[in-house]
Design a protein around this motif. Structure first.
Motif, short mmCIF file in Angstrom:
data_model
loop_
_atom_site.label_atom_id
_atom_site.label_comp_id
_atom_site.label_asym_id
_atom_site.label_seq_id
_atom_site.Cartn_x
_atom_site.Cartn_y
_atom_site.Cartn_z
N GLN A 1 0.83 -1.21 0.00
CA GLN A 1 0.00 0.00 0.00
C GLN A 1 0.86 1.26 0.00
OE1 GLN A 1 -3.43 -0.21 -0.29
NE2 GLN A 1 -2.99 -2.38 -0.49
N ALA A 2 2.07 1.15 -0.56
CA ALA A 2 2.99 2.28 -0.58
C ALA A 2 2.84 3.05 -1.90
CB ALA A 2 4.43 1.81 -0.42
N HIS A 3 3.31 4.29 -1.89
CA HIS A 3 3.31 5.14 -3.08
C HIS A 3 4.72 5.13 -3.65
CE1 HIS A 3 1.72 8.41 -5.60
NE2 HIS A 3 2.95 8.92 -5.53
N LEU A 4 4.85 4.65 -4.90
CA LEU A 4 6.17 4.43 -5.51
C LEU A 4 6.46 5.55 -6.51
CD1 LEU A 4 8.56 2.43 -5.74
CD2 LEU A 4 7.33 1.34 -7.61
N PRO A 52 2.18 5.80 4.38
CA PRO A 52 1.68 6.58 5.52
C PRO A 52 1.92 5.85 6.84
CG PRO A 52 0.05 6.52 3.76
CD PRO A 52 1.13 5.55 3.38
N ALA A 53 2.22 6.61 7.85
CA ALA A 53 2.48 6.01 9.17
C ALA A 53 1.29 5.20 9.65
CB ALA A 53 2.83 7.12 10.17
N LYS A 54 0.07 5.68 9.32
CA LYS A 54 -1.13 4.96 9.75
C LYS A 54 -1.17 3.57 9.14
CE LYS A 54 -6.17 5.39 9.83
NZ LYS A 54 -7.32 6.25 9.44
N SER A 55 -0.81 3.46 7.84
CA SER A 55 -0.80 2.15 7.19
C SER A 55 0.33 1.27 7.72
CB SER A 55 -0.67 2.33 5.67
OG SER A 55 -1.75 3.06 5.15
N PHE A 56 1.49 1.90 7.98
CA PHE A 56 2.62 1.13 8.46
C PHE A 56 2.32 0.49 9.82
CE2 PHE A 56 7.01 -0.03 8.56
CZ PHE A 56 7.39 0.02 9.89
N TYR A 57 1.64 1.25 10.68
CA TYR A 57 1.35 0.74 12.02
C TYR A 57 -0.02 0.08 12.12
CZ TYR A 57 5.38 3.54 13.39
OH TYR A 57 6.64 4.07 13.49
N ARG A 58 -0.63 -0.22 10.97
CA ARG A 58 -1.96 -0.84 10.99
C ARG A 58 -1.94 -2.19 11.68
NH1 ARG A 58 -4.34 -0.95 5.31
NH2 ARG A 58 -4.45 1.29 5.78
N SER A 92 5.67 12.45 8.47
CA SER A 92 5.54 11.24 9.29
C SER A 92 5.59 9.96 8.46
CB SER A 92 4.23 11.29 10.09
OG SER A 92 3.11 11.36 9.21
N ASP A 93 5.65 10.06 7.12
CA ASP A 93 5.64 8.87 6.27
C ASP A 93 6.87 8.00 6.52
OD1 ASP A 93 4.20 10.52 3.33
OD2 ASP A 93 3.30 9.78 5.20
N ILE A 94 6.68 6.71 6.32
CA ILE A 94 7.80 5.75 6.31
C ILE A 94 8.35 5.72 4.89
CG2 ILE A 94 8.53 3.41 6.83
CD1 ILE A 94 7.46 5.01 9.22
N VAL A 95 9.66 5.99 4.72
CA VAL A 95 10.25 6.14 3.38
C VAL A 95 11.35 5.09 3.19
CG1 VAL A 95 11.41 7.70 1.77
CG2 VAL A 95 9.75 8.60 3.42
N TRP A 96 11.26 4.36 2.05
CA TRP A 96 12.34 3.46 1.61
C TRP A 96 12.95 4.07 0.35
CZ3 TRP A 96 7.54 0.58 2.54
CH2 TRP A 96 7.50 0.00 3.82
N HIS A 97 14.28 4.19 0.33
CA HIS A 97 14.94 4.91 -0.76
C HIS A 97 16.11 4.07 -1.28
CE1 HIS A 97 17.41 8.00 -2.74
NE2 HIS A 97 16.28 8.70 -2.87
N LYS A 98 16.16 3.91 -2.62
CA LYS A 98 17.26 3.16 -3.26
C LYS A 98 17.69 3.90 -4.52
CE LYS A 98 17.56 -0.47 -0.54
NZ LYS A 98 18.82 -0.80 0.21
#
Length: 581
Positions: A226-229, A271-277, A251-257
């Motif tokens: 459910q992430a935005h790429l 979104p932090a809400k989705s990450f901690y769901r 507050s978003d959780i970000v993965w970067h490569k």
């Protein structure tokens, strides 16, 4: 004074405090450890799940980086191979125009065979496009349609080296796609040929790779996490982005490569809400389990404490029932202790009260029967005397048929009046007695009065005290009408649980002073007027209650209206009412 007012409340509080103390102690012993264990379990579980999900997202982005880098590396290697091929001086015969000599044609065929050898299943097309618009490669490209690619139009004229076109639909073929046809999406690379010693200087190498598999991986990642790429090149131009709109937050959780081949960057934001769901679900389940455990502990505590207070509560409930009139209530005697003695005393007291009330009810019933019999003994003989006089008068003037009819109606009226076996009779029976009474009056006075009846058949089955209506009609003829002339209307209406009877006439009416004293039970009467109304009112009250009875409205020379209200009952106390006899 204040102490006496607070004493009942203090006793009640003392009674309730026993159970309250037991409940509080039991809950402290059970609920606090349960809540502590639940909170610790939630903290540890949430920590592990958040860590695992974070690693999963990071690994997924790394896989996307590797797959994308593999595509880009393969395309770069293909472009480098073509570039090396063109550096060979033996390829100098390749020009930017259509070949015209045999050698140029031979060089063109050899070059295109070389390009075909480089093509794999993943390649969508390999072309070398000269400045003139002439190109080498498969004969399926319309060079003029390349301007449909926005990134192709954006290639600088002085660009040296490779230029990544990104993802775009392959809509630049010679054949136009059919309406509704889905065009394949490709990943494009354009590399300028700037070698001063090689062939096709100033031309562009265009390599297109099928991108469905790579885009499918992107969509699968988006669906799973459910992430935005977002994929951007070194200048910040967005090459790919998730279709749904998204507003980035701190507050978003970000993965970067970063992709090494061409300095593209892959960024996935969640979104932090989705990450901690997941941890939120654990928290919800923990709360539900804690609430359920608390309720269970409360129920067990309640049952445990009830063992000590059940007997007191049972005695209290029995007292309350007795206060509501349930005198058959008895409390169970479980033991020979102080509470057992209290139960025995309570049962003896209620039994004595019940016996006294039963005795009072018996006396009241006998008194009521005696009063009813006394009312029936006051039958007005006025009708009988007048009827006999009328029979004698008619016998002298007319034939025997009129006398027979008059005797018939008189017999029916007397039969109804003298039958004292039933105190309550169906309304229909009373109405038929009135019809016979009116026939007698018609014989006596002639057809000078009018009678109107409004009563549904369904209402005629309900009981009414015997001889309630006849005295009312007698008053109309003997006190209201002159020589029997006038109009009478009787209407019976259904008012839910009650019946409402309205009897009206247009006779002489009742004077106000007499009307005020008409229904008073203790009022001494002068003459015969008002006895029938008073007896009818008392009958209704004795049978159905003091809240029911007669209401009289009258004025001199304007007639009289009598209202009777009584409850609907299917049968009388003796069970003799079977319907409309």
């Amino acid at each position: 004074m204040l102490r006496s007012l607070l004493k009942p409340f203090s006793a009640r509080l003392s009674y309730q405090s026993i159970r309250t103390k037991l409940l509080v102690c039991f809950l402290i012993v059970t609920v606090i450890p349960l809540l502590s264990v639940g909170a610790l379990s939630y903290y540890q579980s949430a920590k592990v799940i958040n860590s695992q999900f974070g690693k999963y997202g990071e690994n997924a982005v790394a896989q996307l980086q590797q797959q994308t880098n593999a595509y880009l590396t393969r395309m770069s290697q293909t472009a480098a191979t073509i570039y090396s091929y063109l550096l060979d001086p033996a390829r100098s015969g390749l020009g930017g125009e259509s070949p015209s000599t045999y050698r140029e044609i031979l060089d063109k065929n050899n070059f295109e065979n070389f390009l075909k050898a480089l093509k794999t299943e993943r390649n969508a097309g390999i072309y070398i496009i000269a400045k003139s618009g002439y190109y080498y490669g498969e004969n399926n490209l319309d060079v003029a349609k390349l301007d449909r690619i926005s990134t192709w139009r954006a290639i600088p004229d002085d660009r040296a080296g490779d230029y990544w076109l990104g993802f775009y639909p392959q809509n630049h073929g010679i054949k136009e796609p059919e309406e509704g046809e889905r065009l394949p999406v490709v990943l494009g690379l354009a590399e300028s040929i700037n070698n001063p010693y090689g062939a096709l200087r100033g031309s562009v190498i265009l390599i297109e790779e099928k991108a469905e598999d790579l885009l499918g991986m992107f969509e699968l990642f988006e669906s799973d996490t459910q992430a935005h790429l977002t994929i951007a090149d070194s200048q910040g131009r967005v090459v790919y982005e998730t279709a749904s709109a998204y507003e980035a937050k701190d507050s978003d959780i970000v993965w970067h490569k970063a992709i090494e081949t061409n300095d593209w960057t892959i960024e996935a934001r969640l979104p932090a809400k989705s990450f901690y769901r997941s941890s939120g679900l654990i928290r919800s389940n923990t709360v539900i389990a804690a609430v359920a455990s608390t309720l269970l502990a409360f129920a067990l505590a309640y049952l445990f404490s009830s063992r000590f207070t059940a007997r007191i509560r049972r005695l209290k409930d029995s007292m309350q029932k007795v206060s509501f009139g349930m005198l058959q209530t008895r409390t169970k005697v479980e033991a020979k202790d102080e509470l057992g003695s209290l139960d025995v005393s309570f049962n003896n007291m209620v039994g004595g009260i019940e016996s006294l009330i039963r005795e009072v009810e018996t006396n009241e019933r006998q008194k009521k029967d005696a009063e009813l019999r006394a009312f029936h003994y006051q039958i007005n003989p006025h009708l009988l005397f007048n009827t006999l006089n009328s029979i004698q008068w008619k016998a002298r003037l007319q034939g025997a048929e009129d006398i027979r009819q008059m005797l018939y109606h008189l017999t029916m009226v007397l039969e109804g009046n003298l039958d004292i076996s039933q105190e309550l009779v169906p309304l229909g029976r009373e109405l038929r007695m009135i019809e016979h009474f009116l026939k007698i009056q018609e014989v006596r006075y002639g057809p000078v009065f009018r009678y109107e009846l409004e009563c549904d058949e369904e209402l005629k089955k309900y009981p009414i005290p015997r001889m309630t209506l006849q005295p009312l009609f007698e008053n109309i003829f003997f006190h209201g009408f002159e020589d029997g002339e006038g109009a009478i209307r009787l209407a019976v209406a259904d008012e839910g649980t009650l019946l409402r009877l309205e009897l009206s006439d247009n006779g002489a009416g009742i004077p106000p002073d007499k009307l005020q004293k008409l229904l008073l039970p203790g009022e001494k009467r002068k003459g015969r007027g008002g006895l029938g109304l008073r007896n009818a009112d008392q009958k209704i009250k004795l049978h159905f209650g003091v809240q029911y009875g007669l209401t009289v409205k009258s004025a001199p020379d304007k007639g009289t209206t009598i209202f009777i209200k009584w409850p609907k009952k299917e049968e009388n106390p003796h069970g003799h009412v079977d319907g409309n006899d």
